[in-house]
Structure formats: C-alpha cells, structure tokens
Design a protein around this motif. Structure first.
Motif, mmCIF file in Angstrom:
data_model
loop_
_atom_site.group_PDB
_atom_site.id
_atom_site.type_symbol
_atom_site.label_atom_id
_atom_site.label_comp_id
_atom_site.label_asym_id
_atom_site.label_seq_id
_atom_site.Cartn_x
_atom_site.Cartn_y
_atom_site.Cartn_z
ATOM 1 N N ASN A 128 -3.914 -2.001 23.158
ATOM 2 C CA ASN A 128 -2.719 -1.959 22.318
ATOM 3 C C ASN A 128 -2.854 -0.875 21.254
ATOM 4 O O ASN A 128 -3.956 -0.600 20.762
ATOM 5 C CB ASN A 128 -2.496 -3.306 21.637
ATOM 6 N N VAL A 129 -1.741 -0.257 20.929
ATOM 7 C CA VAL A 129 -1.716 0.765 19.890
ATOM 8 C C VAL A 129 -0.696 0.354 18.834
ATOM 9 O O VAL A 129 0.271 -0.353 19.126
ATOM 10 C CB VAL A 129 -1.352 2.145 20.487
ATOM 11 N N PRO A 130 -0.899 0.782 17.563
ATOM 12 C CA PRO A 130 -0.040 0.313 16.455
ATOM 13 C C PRO A 130 1.294 1.055 16.373
ATOM 14 O O PRO A 130 1.610 1.703 15.381
ATOM 15 C CB PRO A 130 -0.904 0.594 15.223
ATOM 16 N N TYR A 131 2.066 0.962 17.451
ATOM 17 C CA TYR A 131 3.361 1.634 17.485
ATOM 18 C C TYR A 131 4.456 0.672 17.924
ATOM 19 O O TYR A 131 4.189 -0.363 18.541
ATOM 20 C CB TYR A 131 3.318 2.844 18.430
ATOM 21 N N ALA A 132 5.680 1.045 17.610
ATOM 22 C CA ALA A 132 6.858 0.293 18.046
ATOM 23 C C ALA A 132 7.818 1.289 18.698
ATOM 24 O O ALA A 132 7.640 2.504 18.583
ATOM 25 C CB ALA A 132 7.534 -0.389 16.863
ATOM 26 N N GLU A 133 8.829 0.759 19.371
ATOM 27 C CA GLU A 133 9.740 1.628 20.107
ATOM 28 C C GLU A 133 11.182 1.424 19.672
ATOM 29 O O GLU A 133 11.631 0.297 19.457
ATOM 30 C CB GLU A 133 9.620 1.361 21.603
ATOM 31 N N MET A 134 11.886 2.534 19.535
ATOM 32 C CA MET A 134 13.316 2.512 19.247
ATOM 33 C C MET A 134 14.052 3.084 20.450
ATOM 34 O O MET A 134 13.578 4.041 21.077
ATOM 35 C CB MET A 134 13.627 3.348 18.003
ATOM 36 N N THR A 157 24.229 1.702 17.035
ATOM 37 C CA THR A 157 23.048 0.951 16.615
ATOM 38 C C THR A 157 21.804 1.442 17.347
ATOM 39 O O THR A 157 21.887 2.206 18.307
ATOM 40 C CB THR A 157 23.217 -0.557 16.896
ATOM 41 N N VAL A 158 20.678 0.961 16.871
ATOM 42 C CA VAL A 158 19.394 1.249 17.504
ATOM 43 C C VAL A 158 18.740 -0.081 17.869
ATOM 44 O O VAL A 158 18.726 -1.021 17.065
ATOM 45 C CB VAL A 158 18.467 2.038 16.550
ATOM 46 N N GLY A 200 18.364 6.050 9.781
ATOM 47 C CA GLY A 200 17.234 6.220 10.685
ATOM 48 C C GLY A 200 17.666 6.136 12.139
ATOM 49 O O GLY A 200 18.730 5.615 12.467
ATOM 50 N N GLY A 201 16.824 6.682 13.027
ATOM 51 C CA GLY A 201 17.081 6.570 14.461
ATOM 52 C C GLY A 201 18.256 7.367 14.957
ATOM 53 O O GLY A 201 18.906 6.987 15.938
ATOM 54 N N VAL A 254 22.416 9.431 21.599
ATOM 55 C CA VAL A 254 22.259 9.167 23.039
ATOM 56 C C VAL A 254 23.127 7.985 23.449
ATOM 57 O O VAL A 254 23.854 8.022 24.447
ATOM 58 C CB VAL A 254 20.784 8.902 23.388
ATOM 59 N N GLY A 255 23.065 6.903 22.663
ATOM 60 C CA GLY A 255 23.858 5.715 22.975
ATOM 61 C C GLY A 255 25.343 5.988 22.949
ATOM 62 O O GLY A 255 26.100 5.503 23.796
ATOM 63 N N ALA A 256 25.787 6.796 21.970
ATOM 64 C CA ALA A 256 27.209 7.123 21.869
ATOM 65 C C ALA A 256 27.671 7.954 23.065
ATOM 66 O O ALA A 256 28.724 7.682 23.647
ATOM 67 C CB ALA A 256 27.468 7.889 20.571
ATOM 68 N N ARG A 257 26.878 8.952 23.439
ATOM 69 C CA ARG A 257 27.275 9.808 24.565
ATOM 70 C C ARG A 257 27.275 9.022 25.867
ATOM 71 O O ARG A 257 28.155 9.228 26.730
ATOM 72 C CB ARG A 257 26.319 11.009 24.679
ATOM 73 N N ASN A 258 26.311 8.114 26.028
ATOM 74 C CA ASN A 258 26.260 7.287 27.242
ATOM 75 C C ASN A 258 27.520 6.447 27.412
ATOM 76 O O ASN A 258 27.919 6.122 28.528
ATOM 77 C CB ASN A 258 25.030 6.374 27.223
#
Length: 371
Positions: free
Chosen positions: A26-32, A75-76, A304-305, A311-315
């Motif tokens: 595990n690595v100390p990261y999160a995903e958006m 949103t993210v 943020g994000g 990307v979400g808007a264009r999709n």
C-alpha cells in the motif's frame, strides 16, 4: 539447465515478485476521478434542482421563467478515507487521463477524522448555496439582508452544546455585531478562562422567520454565557465557534441536491437562479458546465480537482466550461478535445460569457491558456 532457460526463469520469477509487490504494498495516496455532473436548470432524482417559491409575479403566483440548455455543476469522485491504494493502483492512476492520484492527507488530513471531513464538506456546501442565492439576487437588484450567525461549533470546545450552528448572533457582551470578524475581536478582549455572553436568536426560530421572508426577530433573542479557553496557536481567548454570514431572502429558493459536498458549485447555482428568474434564456440552448466558489459579491474562487471536472463535463456533452481564473492554467494543460475553457473571475464575467455563447460570438470569449 541451459543458460537461456535459466535467464528466462529468473526473469519470470522477478516479474512475478514485482507483480506481487505492486499488488500488495500500500502507498499513502488517494484517487480523484470525474464525478456526477448535474444540470442546475433540470431535475435530479425526480425533483427540480432549483425551485423558486413564493416570488409574487404579475398574477400573484411565483414568477419563474422557462429555461433551455444546460448550466451543469460538476463534481469529483474521491476514494474513501479507509481506502488503501496499492503501488500498481497508483502507477495506473498516474498514467490515466481520467484519474488524478494525490497524497492521502490532501483529502483526509491527519488531524481530522473522516466524519469531520464529511461534516466540513457538508457545511461548505450549505454555505455555498446561501452565497449563491445572495449573489444571484443582488445581481437582479433584489434586496437581501445579512446577519451574523454561528457557522460551526468545534466539538469539545467551551461553546459546544451551548451555541449551535445556525444561531444568529446579535451581540457579544452587549455590543452589537454586524460582521463575522467582529465576534472574534470581542471574544479576544477576554483572557482565557473568562466568560463571554452571547445574545443569540436560536437557529430554529431564525429559520422559521426566514422561511416567511422575514428577518430573525430580536424578541426571540436569548443570552447565553460561554467560557473561554486558550488558543493553541497564539494563546488568545476562544470559545470554539466559526462565525459566518447569514441571509434573509424575500422569497425562498430551494436547492435540492443530495450527497454533494464542498463549496465549488456556488457559481453554477447562482447562474441557474438568475436564469430561472429572468426572461432571458442565458444559455440559448447550449450545453455549458462549470465550477467555482462564489461569495456574496459575486466573486468567483478557484477549486480543487479541475482536471477531473472538465473531463466529466465533456463526457456528458458540455461544449463550454466556465473556469475560475485561478484554475485556468492547470485546466488548459490537459483540456479535453472539443471543450472551450472560459476564464471566469466573477458573476458578471460569467453572464457576459453566456451572452457571447448564446449570440454566437464565441470568438470573443476569454479562454484559458496554459502558461
């Protein structure tokens, strides 16, 4: 064993080992990643996102105009506080266009629990709705009165269970207050351990008055004495509340959108309200999305994000994206094909850009550029 075979076997074992390490460590990261995008002019889960109530029109009924096109808030989606990203997951996220890998503490600070983060996001979302309403109505020259209220109360602080979020603060130690910063100045005149007397209108009574389009009444005010403690950073006296600005609107604008947090939908809510309260069709039928905080004066702030929101808007089909000026350079570095990023610093900027979009003068838009 032939050398070639031994080499292949060693390489295969090394690859298997690396795969196991990458899949298990595990690595100390999160995903958006891109989250839902909702048209503020439309419905969500069967209910209008924006519903104007009790605004008298020429026939005595609420005056709300038909709209077309889209004014989508974006949103993210983020991984949960308990999610543990693997090394492979991080590497995959770093190379994908529709994912953003960030340090875990960026989303979930070590000094806050997941519940506290969620509560903070919910409070910011509520505050953004109030600011959006104020900015929109002021744009339409509709009178909006303001007051000081308790925005949040720190758990375990002297004010906990004495003052409550939504209480309207009219005075501190008998001195009337008209701005949030005045509360802190009056409290810090005390020494830690001394008591402060707040004159407040309880949240329930204040909300009941506001629903009727009336200011919270001083006849409902109560005096509440609260102790103080020493602030950890500079030793000043504090009670553990965050003062905020509240508003009284002459009619009710109901915003219904569940499971959304943070302040970044403020701009799009404000534009949606203006669109519904004016005969002008702001989008001219175009698909416009955007993001940005907004304050009572209509100033748009960065969020943020941004890459995941574009990307979400264009999709979803957006052609134009109202982008906070502070996010422009970042957004332009990885702009989705077919999406025009429109630089936006204020409510007036956004309305001006929408006028150009609906009139076909898109070559006059101020677009975001990567520095």
């Amino acid at each position: 064993m032939p050398r070639r075979t031994a080499t292949l076997l060693t390489s295969a074992l090394l690859l298997i080992t690396m795969f196991c390490v990458g899949a298990l460590i595990n690595v100390p990261y999160a995903e958006m990643s891109p989250g839902p995008t909702v048209n503020t002019l439309g419905e969500h889960d069967g209910d209008p996102v924006l519903n104007v109530k009790d605004k008298p029109g020429r026939d005595g009924r609420p005056e709300e105009y038909d709209t077309s096109g889209h004014l989508n808030m974006t949103t993210v989606r983020v991984t949960g506080a308990e999610y543990r990203m693997t090394l492979f997951g991080a590497l995959s996220g770093w190379v994908r266009h529709d994912s953003l890998v960030v340090p875990h503490e960026t989303l979930y600070p070590d000094d806050k629990s997941a519940k506290e983060v969620d509560q903070e996001n919910a409070e910011e979302f509520t505050a953004s709705q109030e600011s959006a309403k104020a900015a929109a109505l002021k744009e339409l020259n509709v009178p909006v009165s303001t007051h000081v209220l308790v925005g949040s109360v720190e758990k375990g602080a002297p004010a906990h269970k004495r003052l409550h979020a939504g209480d309207v603060i009219t005075a501190v130690d008998g001195t009337p207050v008209g701005r949030p910063e005045s509360v802190g100045k009056l409290v810090t005149q005390h020494k830690p351990g001394e008591k402060v007397t707040f004159t407040v209108i309880p949240a329930a009574k204040a909300k009941a008055a506001q629903k009727k389009g009336k200011k919270p009444s001083s006849k409902d005010a109560e005096k509440i004495t609260v102790g103080t403690r020493k602030a950890a950073d500079d030793g000043r006296a504090v009670v553990g509340i965050q003062p905020a600005v509240g508003h009284t609107f002459p009619f009710d604008v109901d915003i219904k959108l569940a499971d959304i947090g943070g302040p970044s939908a403020g701009l799009m809510f404000a534009l949606g309200i203006v669109d519904k309260l004016t005969p002008t069709d702001l989008t001219g039928g175009k698909f416009v999305a955007g993001t940005g905080t907004i304050d009572d004066t209509g100033k748009v702030g960065e969020i943020g994000g941004i890459q995941m929101k574009t990307v979400g808007a264009r999709n979803k089909g957006a052609e134009y994206f109202l982008t906070p000026a502070g996010n422009c350079a970042t957004a332009a570095k990885d702009k989705p094909d077919g999406l025009t990023l429109v630089k936006t610093s204020s409510m007036d900027d956004a309305l001006s850009s929408l006028k150009k979009i609906r009139s076909g003068k898109t070559d006059e838009l101020t677009q975001c550029k990567a520095h």
